[in-house]
Design a protein around this motif. Structure first.
Motif, mmCIF file in Angstrom:
data_model
loop_
_atom_site.group_PDB
_atom_site.id
_atom_site.type_symbol
_atom_site.label_atom_id
_atom_site.label_comp_id
_atom_site.label_asym_id
_atom_site.label_seq_id
_atom_site.Cartn_x
_atom_site.Cartn_y
_atom_site.Cartn_z
ATOM 1 N N ARG A 16 1.110 -1.063 0.089
ATOM 2 C CA ARG A 16 0.248 0.198 -0.201
ATOM 3 C C ARG A 16 1.215 1.400 -0.045
ATOM 4 O O ARG A 16 0.116 2.264 0.256
ATOM 5 C CB ARG A 16 -0.842 -0.084 1.218
ATOM 6 N N ILE A 17 2.474 1.020 0.085
ATOM 7 C CA ILE A 17 2.824 2.752 -0.059
ATOM 8 C C ILE A 17 3.390 2.136 -0.866
ATOM 9 O O ILE A 17 4.996 0.906 -1.126
ATOM 10 C CB ILE A 17 3.651 2.115 1.797
ATOM 11 N N GLU A 18 4.630 3.055 -1.918
ATOM 12 C CA GLU A 18 5.561 3.058 -2.950
ATOM 13 C C GLU A 18 6.311 4.260 -2.843
ATOM 14 O O GLU A 18 6.007 5.175 -2.855
ATOM 15 C CB GLU A 18 4.784 3.249 -4.340
ATOM 16 N N ALA A 19 7.517 4.096 -2.222
ATOM 17 C CA ALA A 19 8.334 6.001 -1.823
ATOM 18 C C ALA A 19 8.698 5.558 -4.031
ATOM 19 O O ALA A 19 9.876 4.926 -4.228
ATOM 20 C CB ALA A 19 9.429 5.821 -1.260
ATOM 21 N N LYS A 20 9.530 7.061 -4.480
ATOM 22 C CA LYS A 20 10.471 7.378 -5.202
ATOM 23 C C LYS A 20 10.558 8.779 -5.372
ATOM 24 O O LYS A 20 9.913 9.583 -4.337
ATOM 25 C CB LYS A 20 8.793 7.938 -6.464
ATOM 26 N N LEU A 41 -5.876 -2.973 -4.127
ATOM 27 C CA LEU A 41 -6.129 -2.470 -2.989
ATOM 28 C C LEU A 41 -6.126 -0.958 -2.779
ATOM 29 O O LEU A 41 -6.498 -0.240 -1.587
ATOM 30 C CB LEU A 41 -6.022 -2.784 -1.388
ATOM 31 N N GLY A 42 -5.635 -0.618 -3.447
ATOM 32 C CA GLY A 42 -5.308 1.359 -3.964
ATOM 33 C C GLY A 42 -3.884 1.192 -3.196
ATOM 34 O O GLY A 42 -3.296 0.314 -2.570
ATOM 35 N N GLY A 43 -3.546 2.923 -2.718
ATOM 36 C CA GLY A 43 -2.059 3.074 -1.885
ATOM 37 C C GLY A 43 -2.000 4.163 -2.284
ATOM 38 O O GLY A 43 -2.161 4.921 -2.869
ATOM 39 N N VAL A 44 -0.500 4.684 -1.560
ATOM 40 C CA VAL A 44 0.105 5.454 -1.438
ATOM 41 C C VAL A 44 1.258 5.719 -2.005
ATOM 42 O O VAL A 44 2.282 5.191 -2.003
ATOM 43 C CB VAL A 44 -0.210 6.665 -0.204
ATOM 44 N N ILE A 45 1.496 6.675 -3.299
ATOM 45 C CA ILE A 45 3.013 7.026 -3.911
ATOM 46 C C ILE A 45 3.531 8.453 -3.485
ATOM 47 O O ILE A 45 2.496 9.664 -3.364
ATOM 48 C CB ILE A 45 2.574 6.794 -5.554
ATOM 49 N N LEU A 46 4.402 8.055 -2.869
ATOM 50 C CA LEU A 46 5.102 9.140 -1.848
ATOM 51 C C LEU A 46 6.331 9.711 -3.079
ATOM 52 O O LEU A 46 7.355 9.149 -3.331
ATOM 53 C CB LEU A 46 5.534 8.891 -0.449
ATOM 54 N N LEU A 47 6.150 10.671 -3.992
ATOM 55 C CA LEU A 47 7.369 11.595 -4.621
ATOM 56 C C LEU A 47 8.446 11.920 -3.536
ATOM 57 O O LEU A 47 7.933 13.338 -2.655
ATOM 58 C CB LEU A 47 6.716 12.447 -5.691
ATOM 59 N N GLY A 48 9.286 11.909 -3.457
ATOM 60 C CA GLY A 48 10.769 12.675 -2.109
ATOM 61 C C GLY A 48 11.408 11.866 -1.629
ATOM 62 O O GLY A 48 11.611 12.295 -0.974
ATOM 63 N N VAL A 49 10.506 10.729 -1.914
ATOM 64 C CA VAL A 49 10.538 10.060 -0.550
ATOM 65 C C VAL A 49 12.045 8.435 -1.477
ATOM 66 O O VAL A 49 11.941 8.556 -1.913
ATOM 67 C CB VAL A 49 9.357 9.004 -0.287
ATOM 68 N N ALA A 50 12.989 8.037 -0.672
ATOM 69 C CA ALA A 50 13.862 7.082 -1.124
ATOM 70 C C ALA A 50 13.895 6.606 0.538
ATOM 71 O O ALA A 50 13.654 6.450 0.767
ATOM 72 C CB ALA A 50 15.416 7.943 -1.052
ATOM 73 N N GLU A 51 14.401 4.709 -0.494
ATOM 74 C CA GLU A 51 14.839 4.113 1.099
ATOM 75 C C GLU A 51 15.926 3.651 0.991
ATOM 76 O O GLU A 51 16.846 3.439 -0.060
ATOM 77 C CB GLU A 51 14.128 2.879 -0.045
ATOM 78 N N SER A 97 8.098 16.829 5.528
ATOM 79 C CA SER A 97 8.564 15.778 6.447
ATOM 80 C C SER A 97 9.745 16.363 6.549
ATOM 81 O O SER A 97 10.763 16.318 5.973
ATOM 82 C CB SER A 97 8.526 14.604 5.014
ATOM 83 N N GLY A 98 10.301 16.656 7.462
ATOM 84 C CA GLY A 98 11.234 17.465 8.405
ATOM 85 C C GLY A 98 11.245 18.665 7.371
ATOM 86 O O GLY A 98 10.187 19.875 7.412
ATOM 87 N N LYS A 99 12.158 19.574 6.154
ATOM 88 C CA LYS A 99 12.326 20.707 6.227
ATOM 89 C C LYS A 99 12.267 20.101 4.634
ATOM 90 O O LYS A 99 12.160 20.941 4.113
ATOM 91 C CB LYS A 99 13.767 20.966 5.768
ATOM 92 N N ASN A 100 11.875 19.282 4.027
ATOM 93 C CA ASN A 100 11.711 18.612 2.662
ATOM 94 C C ASN A 100 10.170 18.586 2.502
ATOM 95 O O ASN A 100 9.309 18.091 3.391
ATOM 96 C CB ASN A 100 12.248 16.977 2.371
ATOM 97 N N ALA A 101 9.710 18.570 1.042
ATOM 98 C CA ALA A 101 8.635 18.377 0.556
ATOM 99 C C ALA A 101 7.807 17.483 -0.278
ATOM 100 O O ALA A 101 8.977 16.780 -0.502
ATOM 101 C CB ALA A 101 8.119 19.482 0.148
ATOM 102 N N ILE A 102 7.073 16.658 0.144
ATOM 103 C CA ILE A 102 6.511 15.447 -0.809
ATOM 104 C C ILE A 102 5.271 15.600 -1.098
ATOM 105 O O ILE A 102 4.493 16.235 -0.980
ATOM 106 C CB ILE A 102 6.952 14.171 0.385
ATOM 107 N N VAL A 103 5.122 15.160 -2.454
ATOM 108 C CA VAL A 103 3.874 14.777 -3.072
ATOM 109 C C VAL A 103 3.926 13.774 -2.703
ATOM 110 O O VAL A 103 4.139 12.293 -3.247
ATOM 111 C CB VAL A 103 4.049 15.051 -4.304
#
Length: 152
Positions: A16-20, A41-51, A97-103
């Motif tokens: 349900r979570i994907e980081a890009k 099932l649906g989910g959230v894509i987070l842009l500006g996030v690394a693993e 998230s902290g000082k960064n923007a996430i889409v």
């Protein structure tokens, strides 16, 4: 509505979570994930996030988050990119998230009327589903079943 994405490091990619990272613009793989979430099932894509190496998530600086949002809306409404826009305006948000923007792109499960949600012009080549933390191309028989269900 969320404004902050606190405790980002406590999350991991899953079904349900994907980081890009998306530091070079919208990644092509975003559309495979959009299709997969819509068809599963649906989910959230987070842009500006690394693993990280430990699989934890962390934010990275985005050059222009609003430009990513605008480009996303242009593309999600283009039938040559994806077969259906199943989103509402509030489903795409710029969070901190902290000082960064996430889409954050909250993709619901598509209704039967829109499934399969596919990329490109060919449902057999462009339909994906989500399993674990990966997007997988749907087998032909599953695409055919969704197309049959679509007809009612």
């Amino acid at each position: 509505m969320l404004d902050e994405l606190d405790f980002l490091e406590e999350y991991q990619e899953d079904n349900r979570i994907e980081a890009k990272r998306a530091q070079g613009g919208l990644p092509h793989s975003l559309w495979e994930t959009y299709s997969a979430f819509a068809n599963t099932l649906g989910g959230v894509i987070l842009l500006g996030v690394a693993e990280g190496a430990d699989k934890s998530l962390y934010s990275v600086p985005l050059f222009d988050p609003q430009e990513l949002v605008d480009e996303f809306w242009d593309m999600v409404n283009d039938p040559t990119v994806v077969s259906a826009n199943i989103l509402q305006p509030e489903d795409v948000q710029i969070l901190r998230s902290g000082k960064n923007a996430i889409v954050a792109i909250f993709v619901p499960r598509a209704s039967q009327k829109y499934r399969p949600v596919y990329i490109g012009g060919d449902p057999y080549a462009g339909t994906y589903y989500r399993r674990g933390e990966g997007d997988w191309r749907c087998p032909r028989h599953e695409v055919e079943a969704m197309l049959q269900d679509q007809k009612g």
